[in-house]
Scaffold this active site. Structure first.
Site, mmCIF file in Angstrom:
data_model
loop_
_atom_site.group_PDB
_atom_site.id
_atom_site.type_symbol
_atom_site.label_atom_id
_atom_site.label_comp_id
_atom_site.label_asym_id
_atom_site.label_seq_id
_atom_site.Cartn_x
_atom_site.Cartn_y
_atom_site.Cartn_z
ATOM 1 N N ASP A 11 0.856 -1.180 0.000
ATOM 2 C CA ASP A 11 0.000 0.000 0.000
ATOM 3 C C ASP A 11 0.895 1.234 0.000
ATOM 4 O OD1 ASP A 11 -2.255 -1.576 0.127
ATOM 5 O OD2 ASP A 11 -2.511 -1.362 2.294
ATOM 6 N N ASP A 130 -13.379 -4.465 -2.271
ATOM 7 C CA ASP A 130 -13.256 -4.284 -0.822
ATOM 8 C C ASP A 130 -14.581 -4.695 -0.185
ATOM 9 O OD1 ASP A 130 -10.715 -3.283 -1.235
ATOM 10 O OD2 ASP A 130 -11.380 -1.192 -1.268
#
EC number: 4.3.2.10
Length: 258
Positions: A11, A130
Site C-alpha cells: 500500500d 473491498d
C-alpha cells in the site's frame, strides 16, 4: 494445474509503503523500491501496489515510482490507484506495469472494466473488491474509497452480485480484499472465499487476514483460491516467502519454488 501464487501487497501513500488494520491507522513501513526488490529476491510470484488515496483524492497513481520498480524486479507487478481512463492505464503499463487494477473507479463507472479489457486484454485487467461482512444482516457488502477512512462508504452492491457483474464486464482476475480481516492476522475469511469461488470463473486472489503459514495453506486447500495476497506478515518479516513456499510444497500445494 497452474501453480498457486504468493503475492505481497504494498500500500503506497505519499511515496512510501504503509500498512493499516482494517484499512485504518496506517503506519509507515518503508521505501517502495527496496521492498519490491526484497520480495522479488525472496521468491514472490508477483507484486501488487495500491496507491491507497488516489481515488479518494481524485487523482491517478503517482507514476514516478512505477518505472523505478520495473527497473529492479523481474516478476510481474500490478498497479492500482485512481485509474479512470484508457489513457491512465496506458501510461502505467508503458512505465512497466504488467497489470492494472481498478476498484473504486469501476464502482463509479462499471463500463470502464469493459473498455479497459477491450483495449488491453482481459489478462491485464484486475478488479479489486473491498468487501465488508455486516454481522447484523449476515451479508457481504462492497465498499468504495477505502483508502481514506473519512470518505469510505458502503455501496449498493452485495459482494457476490458485484463479483458476477465485473466478470460479465471483462475482469480477468479478482482480488477479494476482506476488510474485516485486514491486518488482524487471524486468517482469511474462508467461508466468504468459498462463496465467492462458487460464482467466480476467473482467477481469484484472497486478501486480508494472513498471519501464519497455515492460513495460506487453508486458503489454497479449503477455498481453492489461485493466489494469496498479504502485507503485514511480509513487511514485518513474520513470514519469509521462500520458507512459506517450501512449507506449502510439503503440504502438497502446487507452488513455484525458486
Amino acid at each position: 494445474m497452474l501453480a498457486k501464487r504468493i503475492i505481497p501487497c504494498l500500500d503506497v501513500r505519499d511515496g512510501q509503503v504503509v500498512k493499516g488494520v482494517q484499512f485504518r491507522n496506517h503506519e509507515i513501513i518503508g521505501d517502495i523500491v527496496p521492498l519490491a526488490k526484497r520480495y522479488a529476491e525472496e521468491g514472490a510470484d508477483e507484486l501488487v501496489f495500491y496507491d491507497i488515496t488516489a481515488s479518494s483524492d481524485g487523482r491517478v497513481v503517482d507514476k514516478s515510482w512505477v518505472s523505478r520498480v520495473a527497473e529492479v524486479i523481474d516478476i510481474p507487478f500490478c498497479v492500482a490507484g485512481g485509474i479512470k481512463s484508457l489513457e491512465d492505464a496506458a501510461k502505467i503499463l508503458s512505465f512497466g506495469a504488467d497489470k492494472i487494477s481498478i476498484n473504486s473507479p469501476a464502482l463509479a463507472d462499471p463500463t470502464l472494466i469493459t473498455r479497459l479489457a477491450d483495449r488491453f486484454g482481459v489478462q491485464c485487467i484486475v478488479v479489486g473488491i473491498d468487501t465488508w461482512y455486516d454481522a447484523e444482516t449476515g451479508k457481504y457488502h462492497v465498499n468504495q474509497y477505502t483508502g481514506d477512512e473519512s470518505r469510505t462508504r458502503v455501496t449498493q452492491w452485495e459482494t457476490l452480485d458485484w463479483v458476477e457483474e465485473v466478470q460479465k464486464r471483462g475482469a480477468g482476475e479478482i482480488v477479494l480484499n476482506m476488510m474485516n480481516q485486514d491486518g488482524v492476522r487471524n486468517g482469511y475469511d474462508l467461508e466468504q472465499l468459498k462463496k465467492v469461488h462458487e460464482v467466480c470463473h476467473v482467477p481469484l486472489i484472497a486478501s486480508g487476514g494472513a498471519g501464519t503459514m497455515e492460513h495460506f495453506l487453508e486458503a489454497f486447500r479449503d477455498a481453492d483460491v489461485d493466489g494469496a495476497l498479504a502485507a503485514s506478515v511480509f513487511h514485518k518479516q513474520i513470514i519469509n516467502i521462500s520458507e512459506l513456499k517450501a512449507y506449502l510444497a510439503t503440504q502438497g500445494v502446487e507452488i513455484r519454488i525458486c
